[in-house]
Motif scaffolding. Structure first.
Motif, mmCIF file in Angstrom:
data_model
loop_
_atom_site.group_PDB
_atom_site.id
_atom_site.type_symbol
_atom_site.label_atom_id
_atom_site.label_comp_id
_atom_site.label_asym_id
_atom_site.label_seq_id
_atom_site.Cartn_x
_atom_site.Cartn_y
_atom_site.Cartn_z
ATOM 1 N N MET A 1 22.544 26.117 33.627
ATOM 2 C CA MET A 1 23.597 26.735 32.818
ATOM 3 C C MET A 1 24.875 25.902 32.850
ATOM 4 O O MET A 1 25.258 25.378 33.884
ATOM 5 N N LEU A 2 25.544 25.848 31.699
ATOM 6 C CA LEU A 2 26.776 25.079 31.601
ATOM 7 C C LEU A 2 27.921 25.843 32.286
ATOM 8 O O LEU A 2 28.671 25.285 33.080
ATOM 9 N N LEU A 3 28.008 27.108 31.952
ATOM 10 C CA LEU A 3 29.091 27.940 32.489
ATOM 11 C C LEU A 3 28.486 29.219 33.055
ATOM 12 O O LEU A 3 27.670 29.871 32.391
ATOM 13 N N GLU A 4 28.879 29.532 34.286
ATOM 14 C CA GLU A 4 28.360 30.749 34.920
ATOM 15 C C GLU A 4 29.485 31.540 35.540
ATOM 16 O O GLU A 4 30.283 30.999 36.310
ATOM 17 N N VAL A 5 29.527 32.808 35.207
ATOM 18 C CA VAL A 5 30.538 33.711 35.753
ATOM 19 C C VAL A 5 29.795 34.745 36.589
ATOM 20 O O VAL A 5 28.842 35.348 36.123
ATOM 21 N N ASN A 6 30.260 34.906 37.835
ATOM 22 C CA ASN A 6 29.560 35.796 38.752
ATOM 23 C C ASN A 6 30.485 36.786 39.428
ATOM 24 O O ASN A 6 31.449 36.388 40.082
ATOM 25 N N ASP A 7 30.189 38.053 39.253
ATOM 26 C CA ASP A 7 30.861 39.136 39.995
ATOM 27 C C ASP A 7 32.384 39.019 39.986
ATOM 28 O O ASP A 7 33.030 39.117 41.033
ATOM 29 N N LEU A 8 32.923 38.845 38.802
ATOM 30 C CA LEU A 8 34.364 38.615 38.655
ATOM 31 C C LEU A 8 35.142 39.928 38.678
ATOM 32 O O LEU A 8 34.847 40.855 37.926
ATOM 33 N N HIS A 9 36.138 39.974 39.572
ATOM 34 C CA HIS A 9 37.011 41.147 39.662
ATOM 35 C C HIS A 9 38.444 40.714 39.395
ATOM 36 O O HIS A 9 38.937 39.793 40.032
ATOM 37 N N VAL A 10 39.080 41.393 38.434
ATOM 38 C CA VAL A 10 40.478 41.094 38.123
ATOM 39 C C VAL A 10 41.248 42.406 38.027
ATOM 40 O O VAL A 10 40.789 43.355 37.389
ATOM 41 N N SER A 11 42.418 42.447 38.673
ATOM 42 C CA SER A 11 43.290 43.620 38.558
ATOM 43 C C SER A 11 44.667 43.191 38.087
ATOM 44 O O SER A 11 45.134 42.107 38.403
ATOM 45 N N TYR A 12 45.295 44.081 37.318
ATOM 46 C CA TYR A 12 46.714 43.930 36.984
ATOM 47 C C TYR A 12 47.406 45.041 37.770
ATOM 48 O O TYR A 12 47.382 46.193 37.340
ATOM 49 N N GLY A 13 47.948 44.754 38.907
ATOM 50 C CA GLY A 13 48.506 45.808 39.751
ATOM 51 C C GLY A 13 47.412 46.804 40.087
ATOM 52 O O GLY A 13 46.365 46.434 40.622
ATOM 53 N N ALA A 14 47.649 48.064 39.706
ATOM 54 C CA ALA A 14 46.669 49.107 40.041
ATOM 55 C C ALA A 14 45.532 49.187 39.019
ATOM 56 O O ALA A 14 44.534 49.867 39.243
ATOM 57 N N ILE A 15 45.692 48.483 37.896
ATOM 58 C CA ILE A 15 44.659 48.561 36.847
ATOM 59 C C ILE A 15 43.541 47.566 37.115
ATOM 60 O O ILE A 15 43.775 46.356 37.182
ATOM 61 N N ARG A 16 42.337 48.098 37.273
ATOM 62 C CA ARG A 16 41.199 47.201 37.492
ATOM 63 C C ARG A 16 40.606 46.837 36.136
ATOM 64 O O ARG A 16 39.893 47.620 35.529
ATOM 65 N N ALA A 17 40.934 45.639 35.666
ATOM 66 C CA ALA A 17 40.514 45.238 34.319
ATOM 67 C C ALA A 17 39.069 44.739 34.296
ATOM 68 O O ALA A 17 38.316 45.020 33.363
ATOM 69 N N LEU A 18 38.657 43.975 35.306
ATOM 70 C CA LEU A 18 37.275 43.490 35.386
ATOM 71 C C LEU A 18 36.674 43.945 36.708
ATOM 72 O O LEU A 18 37.246 43.744 37.771
ATOM 73 N N LYS A 19 35.492 44.560 36.607
ATOM 74 C CA LYS A 19 34.858 45.116 37.799
ATOM 75 C C LYS A 19 33.460 44.529 37.984
ATOM 76 O O LYS A 19 32.459 45.193 37.776
ATOM 77 N N GLN A 55 40.601 38.456 41.729
ATOM 78 C CA GLN A 55 40.638 38.918 43.120
ATOM 79 C C GLN A 55 39.412 38.373 43.856
ATOM 80 O O GLN A 55 39.471 38.012 45.013
ATOM 81 N N SER A 56 38.288 38.385 43.161
ATOM 82 C CA SER A 56 37.074 37.821 43.741
ATOM 83 C C SER A 56 36.114 37.449 42.630
ATOM 84 O O SER A 56 36.326 37.775 41.469
ATOM 85 N N GLY A 57 35.040 36.756 43.027
ATOM 86 C CA GLY A 57 34.062 36.300 42.047
ATOM 87 C C GLY A 57 34.145 34.798 41.865
ATOM 88 O O GLY A 57 35.081 34.158 42.358
ATOM 89 N N THR A 58 33.144 34.228 41.190
ATOM 90 C CA THR A 58 33.134 32.778 41.000
ATOM 91 C C THR A 58 32.880 32.410 39.546
ATOM 92 O O THR A 58 32.192 33.125 38.813
ATOM 93 N N ILE A 59 33.450 31.271 39.179
ATOM 94 C CA ILE A 59 33.179 30.678 37.871
ATOM 95 C C ILE A 59 32.740 29.248 38.142
ATOM 96 O O ILE A 59 33.462 28.505 38.833
ATOM 97 N N THR A 60 31.570 28.876 37.666
ATOM 98 C CA THR A 60 31.147 27.492 37.852
ATOM 99 C C THR A 60 30.882 26.847 36.498
ATOM 100 O O THR A 60 30.431 27.487 35.554
ATOM 101 N N TYR A 61 31.223 25.561 36.432
ATOM 102 C CA TYR A 61 31.017 24.780 35.217
ATOM 103 C C TYR A 61 30.214 23.550 35.608
ATOM 104 O O TYR A 61 30.634 22.815 36.517
ATOM 105 N N LYS A 62 29.068 23.361 34.991
ATOM 106 C CA LYS A 62 28.148 22.281 35.366
ATOM 107 C C LYS A 62 27.896 22.300 36.872
ATOM 108 O O LYS A 62 27.908 21.248 37.520
#
Ligand code: ATP
Length: 235
Positions: A1-19, A55-62
Motif C-alpha cells: 500500500m502507498l498510504l496507510e492510516v491506522n487507528d487514528l485518534h484526533v481530538s479538538y479539546g473535548a471533541i473527539r473528531a476521529l475515533k 493523539q494516537s495512531g499511525t500514518i505510513t507512506y511507502k
C-alpha cells in the motif's frame, strides 16, 4: 500500500473528531471517503497532511512513518492536499498561484513546462493567467487549487470536497478532470459529501460516521448497498 492510516485518534479539546480511523490507498487508485457534515473527513485529510497532530495512531507512506513529520516535508515526499473551499491566494494572479505550488521543488527548470501542462488541462486558467485569483468564479478557483497542487508533482493528491458549491455541470467537469489526473498516474484520496459522484469514479470507498469507519469496500458494492443508498444517495 502507498498510504496507510491506522487507528487514528484526533481530538479538538473535548471533541473527539476521529475515533480510530483506518484506511489504505494503493498506488494508482481513487479512494473515496464519504460521510455527512462533521463526520471527520476534513480532519482525516488534514491529519495525513501533517496540519493536525493526532493523539494516537499511525500514518505510513511507502512503508515509512510520516505521522510526526511537518507539512512541508510531507509535501516534498509527494503528498499534496487540495483544501476545501479552494483557499487559493486571492491577491495573487493565477500564474503566481501556480508558481507557489512549486515552492518545495528543487527542479526549478521544469516548473515552466509544468505550468504549461496545467494550462493545457485547464484552458480557462490559461485565458486568465494574469487575473487575480480572488476574482475567479468558484469553479475556476477549484481548478486553480487543483492546478496549484499538481505543480508539486504529487504522487498522492488529497482532495477535500472538490464539488462543494459548484453547479452540477461544473461538478461533472471537475470529476472528469479528477479521473484524467488519476489516469495520468496520480493516486487520489477523495473526500466528498457528494457520495453519488465520489462512488462513480472511485475504485474503493470508506464510509465515515461521527469519527469512525462504519463501512468500506469496492465503490460499486457500496453504491449498491441499501444502507448507503438510503443514507447517502437519497434513494
Ligand atoms: P464537513 O463535510 O462539514 O466539512 P467533515 O466530515 O469534514 O465535515 P470535520 O471538519 O473533520 O468533518 O469535523 C469533525 C468534527 O470535529 C466536527 O464535530 C467538528 O465540529 C469538529 N471540529 C473540526 N475542526 C474543529 C476545530 N478546529 N475545533 C473544534 N472542533 C472542530
Amino acid at each position: 500500500m502507498l498510504l496507510e492510516v491506522n487507528d487514528l485518534h484526533v481530538s479538538y479539546g473535548a471533541i473527539r473528531a476521529l475515533k480510530g480511523i483506518f484506511c489504505q490507498v494503493g498506488e494508482g487508485e481513487i479512494v473515496a471517503l464519504i460521510g455527512a457534515n462533521g463526520a471527520g473527513k476534513t480532519t482525516t485529510l488534514r491529519t495525513i497532511s501533517g496540519l493536525i497532530r493526532p493523539q494516537s495512531g499511525t500514518i505510513t507512506y511507502k512503508g515509512q512513518p510520516i505521522t510526526k513529520m511537518p507539512p512541508h516535508q510531507i509535501v516534498s515526499l509527494g503528498i499534496c492536499q487540495v483544501p476545501e473551499g479552494r483557499r487559493v491566494f486571492t491577491r495573487m494572479t493565477v500564474l503566481e498561484n501556480l508558481e507557489m505550488g512549486a515552492y518545495t521543488r528543487k527542479d526549478k527548470a521544469n516548473v515552466k513546462a509544468d505550468i504549461e501542462k496545467v494550462f493545457q488541462r485547464f484552458p480557462r486558467l490559461a485565458e486568465r493567467k494574469s487575473q487575480l485569483a480572488g476574482t475567479l468564479s468558484g469553479g475556476e478557483q477549484q481548478m486553480l487549487a487543483m492546478g496549484r497542487a499538481l505543480m508539486s508533482r504529487p504522487t498522492v493528491l488529497l482532495m477535500d470536497e472538490p464539488s462543494m458549491g459548484l453547479a452540477p455541470m461544473l461538478v461533472q467537469e471537475i470529476f472528469s478532470i479528477i479521473k484524467e489526473i488519476n489516469q495520468a498516474g496520480t493516486t487520489i484520496l477523495l473526500v466528498e459529501q457528494n457520495a453519488h459522484m465520489a462512488l462513480s469514479i472511485a475504485n474503493r470507498a470508506y464510509v465515515l460516521e461521527t469519527g469512525e469507519i462504519v463501512l468500506s469496500g469496492p465503490a460499486r458494492d457500496l453504491a449498491n448497498n441499501p444502507e448507503v443508498q438510503k443514507a447517502y444517495l437519497g434513494e
